[in-house]
Structure formats: structure tokens, C-alpha cells
Design a protein around this motif. Structure first.
Motif, short mmCIF file in Angstrom:
data_model
loop_
_atom_site.label_atom_id
_atom_site.label_comp_id
_atom_site.label_asym_id
_atom_site.label_seq_id
_atom_site.Cartn_x
_atom_site.Cartn_y
_atom_site.Cartn_z
N MET A 70 0.85 -1.17 0.11
CA MET A 70 0.08 -0.01 -0.14
C MET A 70 0.61 1.18 -0.13
SD MET A 70 -2.92 1.58 0.09
CE MET A 70 -4.27 0.10 0.50
N LYS A 71 2.15 1.23 0.56
CA LYS A 71 2.92 2.41 0.62
C LYS A 71 3.20 2.92 -0.88
CE LYS A 71 4.86 1.48 5.24
NZ LYS A 71 4.25 0.09 5.63
N LEU A 72 3.24 1.95 -1.72
CA LEU A 72 3.50 2.48 -3.28
C LEU A 72 2.46 3.59 -3.58
CD1 LEU A 72 4.14 -0.76 -4.96
CD2 LEU A 72 5.90 1.10 -4.43
N LEU A 73 1.23 3.17 -3.21
CA LEU A 73 0.14 4.31 -3.60
C LEU A 73 0.27 5.64 -2.57
CD1 LEU A 73 -1.21 1.33 -4.18
CD2 LEU A 73 -3.21 2.51 -3.67
N THR A 74 0.86 5.48 -1.47
CA THR A 74 1.01 6.46 -0.42
C THR A 74 2.08 7.45 -1.05
OG1 THR A 74 0.05 5.26 1.36
CG2 THR A 74 1.48 7.46 1.94
N ALA A 75 3.25 6.68 -1.56
CA ALA A 75 4.24 7.49 -2.20
C ALA A 75 3.92 8.26 -3.38
CB ALA A 75 5.46 6.57 -2.41
N VAL A 76 3.39 7.84 -4.27
CA VAL A 76 2.79 8.33 -5.42
C VAL A 76 2.03 9.45 -4.92
CG1 VAL A 76 1.57 8.13 -7.42
CG2 VAL A 76 3.28 6.28 -6.92
N ALA A 77 0.81 9.46 -4.14
CA ALA A 77 -0.17 10.30 -3.92
C ALA A 77 0.50 11.48 -3.08
CB ALA A 77 -1.24 9.69 -3.15
N MET A 337 -6.33 10.17 -1.20
CA MET A 337 -5.38 9.23 -1.90
C MET A 337 -5.93 8.70 -3.19
SD MET A 337 -2.65 6.73 -0.69
CE MET A 337 -3.40 5.39 0.23
N LYS A 338 -7.40 8.15 -3.17
CA LYS A 338 -8.02 7.57 -3.99
C LYS A 338 -8.43 8.66 -5.08
CE LYS A 338 -11.58 3.98 -4.38
NZ LYS A 338 -12.54 3.12 -3.90
N GLN A 339 -8.66 9.90 -4.76
CA GLN A 339 -8.87 10.94 -5.69
C GLN A 339 -7.69 11.38 -6.41
OE1 GLN A 339 -11.09 14.35 -4.46
NE2 GLN A 339 -9.60 15.52 -5.82
N ILE A 340 -6.84 11.40 -5.95
CA ILE A 340 -5.51 11.61 -6.48
C ILE A 340 -4.99 10.50 -7.51
CG2 ILE A 340 -2.76 12.17 -6.11
CD1 ILE A 340 -3.80 13.25 -3.35
N LEU A 341 -4.77 9.38 -7.15
CA LEU A 341 -4.55 8.26 -7.82
C LEU A 341 -5.45 8.16 -9.13
CD1 LEU A 341 -3.22 6.09 -5.24
CD2 LEU A 341 -1.70 6.98 -6.88
N THR A 342 -6.67 8.37 -8.84
CA THR A 342 -7.73 7.93 -9.79
C THR A 342 -7.61 9.11 -10.84
OG1 THR A 342 -9.37 7.21 -8.32
CG2 THR A 342 -10.38 8.06 -10.44
N ASP A 343 -7.24 10.40 -10.55
CA ASP A 343 -7.04 11.26 -11.55
C ASP A 343 -5.67 11.30 -12.38
OD1 ASP A 343 -9.21 12.99 -10.39
OD2 ASP A 343 -7.98 14.29 -9.07
N LEU A 344 -4.85 10.36 -11.81
CA LEU A 344 -3.75 10.05 -12.44
C LEU A 344 -3.77 8.91 -13.23
CD1 LEU A 344 -0.80 10.36 -9.54
CD2 LEU A 344 -1.17 11.82 -11.57
N GLY A 345 -5.00 8.26 -13.39
CA GLY A 345 -5.45 7.21 -14.08
C GLY A 345 -5.26 5.79 -13.62
N VAL A 346 -5.16 5.68 -12.51
CA VAL A 346 -5.30 4.46 -11.61
C VAL A 346 -6.79 4.11 -11.61
CG1 VAL A 346 -4.57 2.89 -9.79
CG2 VAL A 346 -2.91 4.54 -10.49
N GLU A 347 -7.18 2.98 -11.90
CA GLU A 347 -8.51 2.41 -11.55
C GLU A 347 -8.89 1.90 -10.15
OE1 GLU A 347 -9.65 -0.16 -15.01
OE2 GLU A 347 -8.96 1.57 -16.50
#
Length: 471
Positions: A70-77, A337-347
Motif C-alpha cells: 500500500m505504501k507505493l500508493l502513498t508515495a505516489v499520492a 489518496m484515492k482521488q489523487i490516484l484516480t486522477d492520475l489514471g489508476v482504476e
């Protein structure tokens, strides 16, 4: 696994076709746990021109407990929203400056949720004031933070909460909200002696014993968390060597309050009022001293390399504050975090995100979703630095000494974030061959029984990745 089965793993193949990998997986896949795999080729057009030849997927959409992947998502966001140069900032201010060795009125310490702030850092702030001549505060000392915040995310396991890797996540953080102690045997009998710094504002009642000869059938230590940062240590420990303990405090605000009270007394700074907690952030105050954390790019390095949970969840809460303009929490941080990653194209429609560390067993991600995050890191130049922060098999972080990763062919060839907890053995990262990243991969395994783990010849993720890098 039989000797014949193992021999299949070293079959040379000019290309790792899906059929080849399907056969490998059938041989090595555990019978008692669930697995998912996504492998994507990286690099030159030659390697990526045919998705069928350069991609392998098994149960890619199925949801798993991700643990620390999960920390991969946190790092990107966090990098995307806060920026690489973001720093936590702890400040001391007042309505007036220091005059005649005193401050007329109240003093405010603005805690910022810095996961790396230490007691020594805070002492240096007060020493700055002391050097400016401060000897007395006419009013109160207010510790500014969030008095209503949730300190643990839903789904954190109860018996983890006394351990420092599950320390409470708060605006008030000192020494990682962790107390270090040592449990030592006595010479005369099986009793134990607990030692910790006299300056720690906690109380630990110790009734634990040492089983020096191994004649107690069930010997284990038990830590009970009580109110006001009081603990009860009982049970037994096998052996005769001292044991280092790392105990997570239960009330970080009280810990900060008592620490500041003791610090003022030790520095000879008297106060007319009291040390109090508040959520109010007064305006029009004068900054007297401040401490900045290291930049985000260095915090993520520690977070990924050492799998630091406190940094991850502190960043998650800050995302909630950044996006929604309210005090950060696990709820709004996860939504941000979910919003940020969704905006980056992660489904992430099917995902369930409740923290940034992966400690919660309520988190759910698929191998496909983690793979999309890895590809995002690889494709975006602003995120490329995160690749260099991943543990390297046999060399650094959580992969430095991990079984199967300290020898050829995986040593130095795997750069990945681990995700481990009871029943969970995950890995997500990159394969490096000839000095170049050639593949992104995600290997998830849930339902990994300790009994099965004890008897397996080699972990599933090791065997699969060996098949990917064999000549």
C-alpha cells in the motif's frame, strides 16, 4: 514440492511465453493460499510491441489484502499532491517576543504531525528560546494539535497496537510515539528487571519472568495497554539474554504534554500557568522558533526502504488536510489518496483504502491496481526517483536478508516493495537485468498459513521470480 517439480524451474526458454509461465505457476502454486500475478514488460519498443508476448496475468482483478505494498500508493499520492520538497513544520510562537527574560502571555507549540520529530528536536527549539534569555512564561503553554483525531485506522489488529510499528498516528508525535526499554534476567532467580530512561513519562509495571532452562510449556510475554500511558508487562521470555522492547504509547497528546512539562523544568524555564492541550490555532502570533523535517523525497525513502508505517499514515492524514482543507484523518486521507490516484489514471473503483501504511486488514487492492501504480512510477519522470528508493534484493531494506533474495538469480535483480503480515506475502516492483529495468511485476499471496510457510522449500514469490530471470 518434489525434486522433479523443482527441476522444471530451471528450464531455459528463449521467451517466457504465457504457456511457459502457466506451466511454471501450476507447478509452484501453493494449494492452501490464494495468489495473483501481473507482469508487464518495460523498455524498448522491441520488448513492448506485443502485449501477448510481454505480459502475464493471473487473477489480476481479484482483491487481496495488500499489506505494506500500500505504501507505493502513498508515495505516489504524496509526491503528486504535496511535492518532493514538502516538509512538516513544528513551530513555537507567542503574541509577543521575549522581553526581560520573560514572555508576557501564552506560548504555543504547534505540533504538525511530523513522524520524525524527536524529543531532542523539541529540546533544541526550547534551547533557542533559552539562548534568547527566556526564563519565565507568564501564561500557559499550549500544545496545539487535534484533540478529536482517530489514532488508529479501522482494521488494525488489536495485538499489534502495543508494538511500535503500529504506533498511534497523531498531530502529537515525539520519538515516533515509541518507548524503548530493556528486559533483563536477574542472577538470583527467574525474575526480570525492566530498565528505561528516567525521563520517559510512562509507567510500566513488570511481573515478567525468564525461563532460563526452557521448562515452561507455553512461554510468551504479554503487554496490556492501560490508560494514561500505563502498561502491564507479564508472562515469560525463554532464554537468558536481555530483550530489547519497543512499546507504542497509547496517548500521544499526554505523552507530549508530560514531556514538555519535564523539559521546561530541566531547562529552568518556569511558567505561571500550566501546560495544556488545545485545537485552536491563534492568529497574529510571532514566530519564535521552528523545526522542519527532512523533505518528502527523503521521508519516502525511509518509508519504502524500511517500510515505516508512521511516516506512511502521517502522510496520508496530511493528504486529507491538503485536499479537503480540514484536519487530516484516516477517512479523508484515504479518500484524498484515492482521488489523487484516480486522477492520475489508476482504476480504483473496486479498491478499499483505509490507511496509507497497509496495516489495516480492511484494505483491498488487486494486482492490476498495484501494477498500474508501478507503471505510473516508471512512466512519470517526477516519480522515477521512487524506483531508486525501493529495497534491492540482497542489498537493502526489507529485501536485504530475505530468504531467496540474497543469492543469484534474484540478488540485485529485484527492486520491490514488500508486503508482509500474518497470512500475507506480497511483493510489487521491478526486475533489473543488464543494468536496465525490464519488467514490472506484482505477486500477491493471501491465506499463507504459518504452518505451510514453515515447511515450504521456498516462498511462492521467490520461485515465480526465479522463473522470470532465469537465462
Amino acid at each position: 514440492m518434489t525434486t522433479l517439480s523443482l527441476s522444471l524451474l530451471v528450464i531455459s526458454a528463449s521467451a517466457k511465453s504465457n504457456d511457459y509461465l502457466d506451466n511454471i505457476v501450476k507447478v509452484i502454486e501453493p494449494k492452501t493460499s490464494q495468489t495473483a500475478i501481473v507482469v508487464s514488460a518495460l523498455g524498448s519498443e522491441e520488448r513492448t510491441k506485443s502485449a501477448a508476448d510481454n505480459e502475464y496475468r493471473k487473477d489480476a482483478e481479484r482483491l487481496f489484502i495488500p499489506a505494506s505494498t500500500m505504501k507505493l500508493l502513498t508515495a505516489v499520492a504524496a509526491t503528486t499532491s504535496l511535492g518532493r520538497n514538502f516538509r512538516f513544520n513544528t513551530q513555537i510562537d507567542a503574541f509577543v517576543g521575549i522581553q526581560n527574560s520573560r514572555i508576557e502571555g501564552d506560548l504555543f507549540i504547534r505540533f504538525d504531525g511530523d513522524p520524525t520529530l524527536t524529543v531532542s528536536d523539541l529540546r533544541q527549539l526550547f534551547k533557542q528560546l533559552h539562548k534568547q534569555g527566556l526564563k519565565h512564561i507568564d501564561g500557559n503553554v499550549y500544545l496545539v494539535g487535534d484533540q478529536q483525531e482517530t489514532l488508529q485506522a479501522p482494521g488494525w489488529v488489536w495485538d499489534d497496537l502495543g508494538i511500535c510499528y503500529a504506533a498511534p498516528v497523531s498531530r502529537y508525535i515525539l520519538n515516533q510515539n515509541c518507548v524503548k526499554a530493556k528486559l533483563s534476567p536477574t542472577l538470583a532467580n527467574n525474575q526480570s528487571k525492566l530498565s528505561l530512561s528516567q525521563f520517559e513519562p510512562v509507567s510500566i509495571t513488570n511481573t515478567a519472568v525468564f525461563d532460563k532452562v526452557g521448562d515452561i510449556p507455553f512461554c510468551e510475554l504479554s503487554l496490556q495497554r492501560q490508560s494514561n500511558n500505563q502498561f502491564l508487562l507479564s508472562g515469560c521470555h525463554t532464554g537468558q539474554k536481555p530483550l530489547k522492547l519497543a512499546i507504542a504509547i497509547s496517548d500521544p497528546a499526554l505523552y507530549a504534554k508530560n514531556t514538555v512539562t519535564n523539559m521546561l523544568a530541566n531547562l529552568g524555564i518556569t511558567i505561571k500557568g500550566k501546560v495544556l492541550l488545545t485545537s485552536k490555532r491563534p492568529a497574529n502570533t510571532l514566530l519564535l522558533a521552528e523545526h522542519e523535517s527532512k523533505p518528502l523525497s527523503e521521508l519516502t525513502d525511509t518509508m519504502l526502504l524500511k517500510s515505516d508505517n508512521l511516516i506512511a499514515d502521517s502522510l496520508l492524514k496530511r493528504l486529507g488536510q491538503q485536499i479537503y482543507g480540514v484536519p487530516g484523518s484516516f477517512v479523508n486521507g484515504s479518500a484524498a489518496m484515492k482521488q489523487i490516484l484516480t486522477d492520475l489514471g489508476v482504476e480504483l473503483d473496486s479498491a478499499n483504502i483505509v490507511d496509507g501504511s497497509g496495516l489495516s486488514r480492511y484494505n483491498l487492492l488487486s494486482a492490476e491496481q498495484l501494477s498500474q501504480v508501478l507503471l505510473l512510477i516508471k512512466q512519470h519522470k517526477d516519480l522515477n526517483f521512487l524506483i531508486e528508493q525501493l529495497p534491492v534484493a540482497g542489498y537493502s531494506g526489507t529485501l536485504e536478508y530475505r530468504s531467496g533474495y540474497t543469492t543469484s538469480p534474484l540478488k540485485g535483480a529485484v527492486l520491490a516493495k514488500t508486503g508482509s503480515m500474518m497470512g500475507v506475502a506480497n511483493l510489487a516492483g521491478f526486475i533489473k537485468e543488464g543494468g536496465e529495468l525490464t519488467k514490472a511485476f506484482v505477486v500477491l499471496e493471501n491465506g499463507h498459513s504459518p504452518a505451510v510457510k514453515k515447511n515450504e522449500l521456498s516462498p511462492f514469490n521467490v520461485l515465480f521470480l526465479q522463473s522470470m530471470v532465469q537465462p
